[in-house]
Design a protein around this motif. Sequence first.
Motif, mmCIF file in Angstrom:
data_model
loop_
_atom_site.group_PDB
_atom_site.id
_atom_site.type_symbol
_atom_site.label_atom_id
_atom_site.label_comp_id
_atom_site.label_asym_id
_atom_site.label_seq_id
_atom_site.Cartn_x
_atom_site.Cartn_y
_atom_site.Cartn_z
ATOM 1 N N ILE A 1 -3.889 4.229 5.998
ATOM 2 C CA ILE A 1 -3.949 2.769 6.009
ATOM 3 C C ILE A 1 -4.608 2.327 7.304
ATOM 4 O O ILE A 1 -4.302 2.862 8.380
ATOM 5 C CB ILE A 1 -2.542 2.142 5.892
ATOM 6 N N LYS A 2 -5.511 1.385 7.194
ATOM 7 C CA LYS A 2 -6.170 0.828 8.382
ATOM 8 C C LYS A 2 -5.935 -0.676 8.408
ATOM 9 O O LYS A 2 -6.211 -1.379 7.447
ATOM 10 C CB LYS A 2 -7.673 1.113 8.352
ATOM 11 N N ALA B 1 0.828 -1.212 0.000
ATOM 12 C CA ALA B 1 0.000 0.000 0.000
ATOM 13 C C ALA B 1 0.856 1.252 0.000
ATOM 14 O O ALA B 1 0.533 2.249 -0.656
ATOM 15 C CB ALA B 1 -0.934 -0.011 1.208
ATOM 16 N N VAL B 2 1.984 1.235 0.736
ATOM 17 C CA VAL B 2 2.851 2.421 0.816
ATOM 18 C C VAL B 2 3.686 2.574 -0.451
ATOM 19 O O VAL B 2 3.730 3.646 -1.066
ATOM 20 C CB VAL B 2 3.755 2.325 2.061
ATOM 21 N N LYS B 3 4.336 1.476 -0.880
ATOM 22 C CA LYS B 3 5.284 1.588 -1.988
ATOM 23 C C LYS B 3 4.593 1.649 -3.347
ATOM 24 O O LYS B 3 4.957 2.452 -4.203
ATOM 25 C CB LYS B 3 6.251 0.400 -1.958
ATOM 26 N N HIS B 4 3.613 0.780 -3.573
ATOM 27 C CA HIS B 4 2.976 0.694 -4.892
ATOM 28 C C HIS B 4 1.658 1.467 -4.962
ATOM 29 O O HIS B 4 1.338 2.036 -5.996
ATOM 30 C CB HIS B 4 2.725 -0.774 -5.251
ATOM 31 N N ASP C 1 -6.645 0.702 2.268
ATOM 32 C CA ASP C 1 -5.856 1.907 2.003
ATOM 33 C C ASP C 1 -6.602 2.793 1.016
ATOM 34 O O ASP C 1 -7.568 2.371 0.384
ATOM 35 C CB ASP C 1 -4.473 1.531 1.449
ATOM 36 N N ASP C 2 -6.146 4.031 0.914
ATOM 37 C CA ASP C 2 -6.755 5.005 -0.001
ATOM 38 C C ASP C 2 -5.844 5.282 -1.183
ATOM 39 O O ASP C 2 -5.876 6.380 -1.742
ATOM 40 C CB ASP C 2 -7.065 6.311 0.749
#
Length: 678
Positions: free
Chosen positions: A604-605, A595-598, A621-622
Amino acid sequence: MLKLTPRLHTAAVLVALTAVYFCAGKFGLSLAVVNASVSAVWPPTGIALAVLLLWGYRLWPGIFLGALLVNLSTQGTLLTSLGIATGNTLEALLAAWLVNQLANGRHAFERALDIFKFILLAVIVSTTLSATFGANSLALGGFAPWKDYGRIWTTWWLGDAVGALIVTPLILIWATTPFPKRNHQRLLEAAVIAADVLLVSLIAFRSPVNDPLSRFVRFLLYPTALWAAYRFGQRGAINAVFTVACVALWETPRGHGPFVSDDPNVSLLLLQAYLGAFAVTNLILGALVAERERAEEVLQQAKDALDQANEELEQRVRERTGDLTRTYNALLAEVAARTQIETAHAQLAAIVESSSDAILSKTLQGVITSWNRGAQRMFGYAAEEIVGRSVAVLFPADHSDELALILENLEREEAVEPFETVRVRKDGRRVHVSLTLSPIKDETGRVSAVSAVMQDISERKRLEAEILQVSEHEQRRIAEDLHDGVGQQLGGISCLSEVLKKNLAEQGSPEAEAAAKISRLLTAAMAQTRSLARGLHPVAPETNGLMSALEDLAKRVSDLFQVACHFECPQPVLIEDNNLATHLYRIAQEAVTNAVKHGQARQIKIGLSSAPGKIILAVDDDGVGFKPGQRASKGLGMRIMNHRASMIGGDFSVQKKAGGGTAAVCTVRLNNESGGHK
């Protein structure tokens, strides 16, 4: 231009039908003699029947309203008017249904046989319904004496019958019979015949009863009308009948014509009987003429086709004579090719039968149609036991929804990529398989069946699980060594460096600064050692270890990547199986990293919850999510998460959220030893 919706269009047609029925009814009642509500002339019956045959039964409310308004505006109460309107409506519906079922519907006047059926069903039988309802309503309501019941019923029935016999064919023939090509000679002939029919009708019905010329001309009516039917078929026949009927109905009430008597109602009844017989004769002749013309046209087309076929046949014989040698050679080549194909098919069948993989085929409804020996060895069913049964017998209870999803994709002709799943043997044991599905198309190119090839990967799964378990055990051991061994040694050295730093500082030694630097480096090394140990063994062997580890993961992600990451657990989820907890943590860790990298997520929950018999881990994630039509990645991280989920008997999926971003969900079904929600 205003375009009406279907509902408004229907409403407009109903209003128009009501108005036309009302006007035609008022005209008919203007000729009423025996009773104000009873007329020997009733064209609304023909209008109603034609409308239902052309546009369907749904327009019956227009008939009912028209009949109700006609009778309310004439005499009687609301109750008697409702009875009469009900009879008129039922008469039209019954007649339309009978004609549609037995007399060729709207095309009832194209053949003589259908005309006889129409007369019996719509003119004779159905009209008794309206006459009975009407006569009973008037008598019961006190608007007609019972002694006149027979006279009223007869008048009513004859008026409806002749209305259906003249008006219905007039509307249907003009609405359904195609217009011929424009021909000036035919137009001139039609005008002469129409004028002749009108002239003869006027002479016959305008003259006094005993006028010698009138008596002579009356005999000319039939041949004149028959001339129209003979020359112009159905349209000419009904036009002649309608012309004669209009003139007769105009003149007879005024005391002219051959049917005038002392009783005006008797005059109209005699006239209607005459017009009925006149219409039947002309309509049948018109139908016979039309049938003859159609037959001649078919014969001419057949003759033209035969001539053309003869020419083509001669040409083809000449061509085929030249091609015979080439065809023979091609046939020999085809026979050789078919022999090769049949040999290849036999070899392929032998390969399939001898394959160690389970190979079967099934319909789109899931019914097994073929079963090889590999399938028999893998699942324990002989071919005669399983062929014809649903493939659902191979699905374990926790994968029962998988069959519906597969068949749904195949019916939509969507590709089903190879995947790993679980099936069940005849003895109840579960088998891990790698499944490949291939659609089988029929001659039209549509998917009609599907073949399935399954490889037993149970041993591979077992080895993978052992490898993963050994890996986790080694990571746990290394983490403990780092924490308890290296960490403790670094801690002792750090204490000694602090003492050394203090002593050197008290002595004023220039090496005191170097000792202080060593102390700081030892402190940092201890922190890195603890972090490394925690990364290798993140979940403490406690029932609440997963909750603590996920909460710590959320904090570290927030601090390290500067994103809003938080952990939600509405109720405590206590897991006694540390192996299960560690796999769930690794899945969450990989999902958060993706979720963070791609996904470039900013929020994020991490959610952990439980339900009866299962644990649910969800990472929302958003981020950017998937592009339209794109599916979840099949990269290494996705394969690792799927693999970990399969190792703990769980299901893993990544879905695009409606508001943007993705949701990675792992659902694990618990057994009695895994622990769960307390």
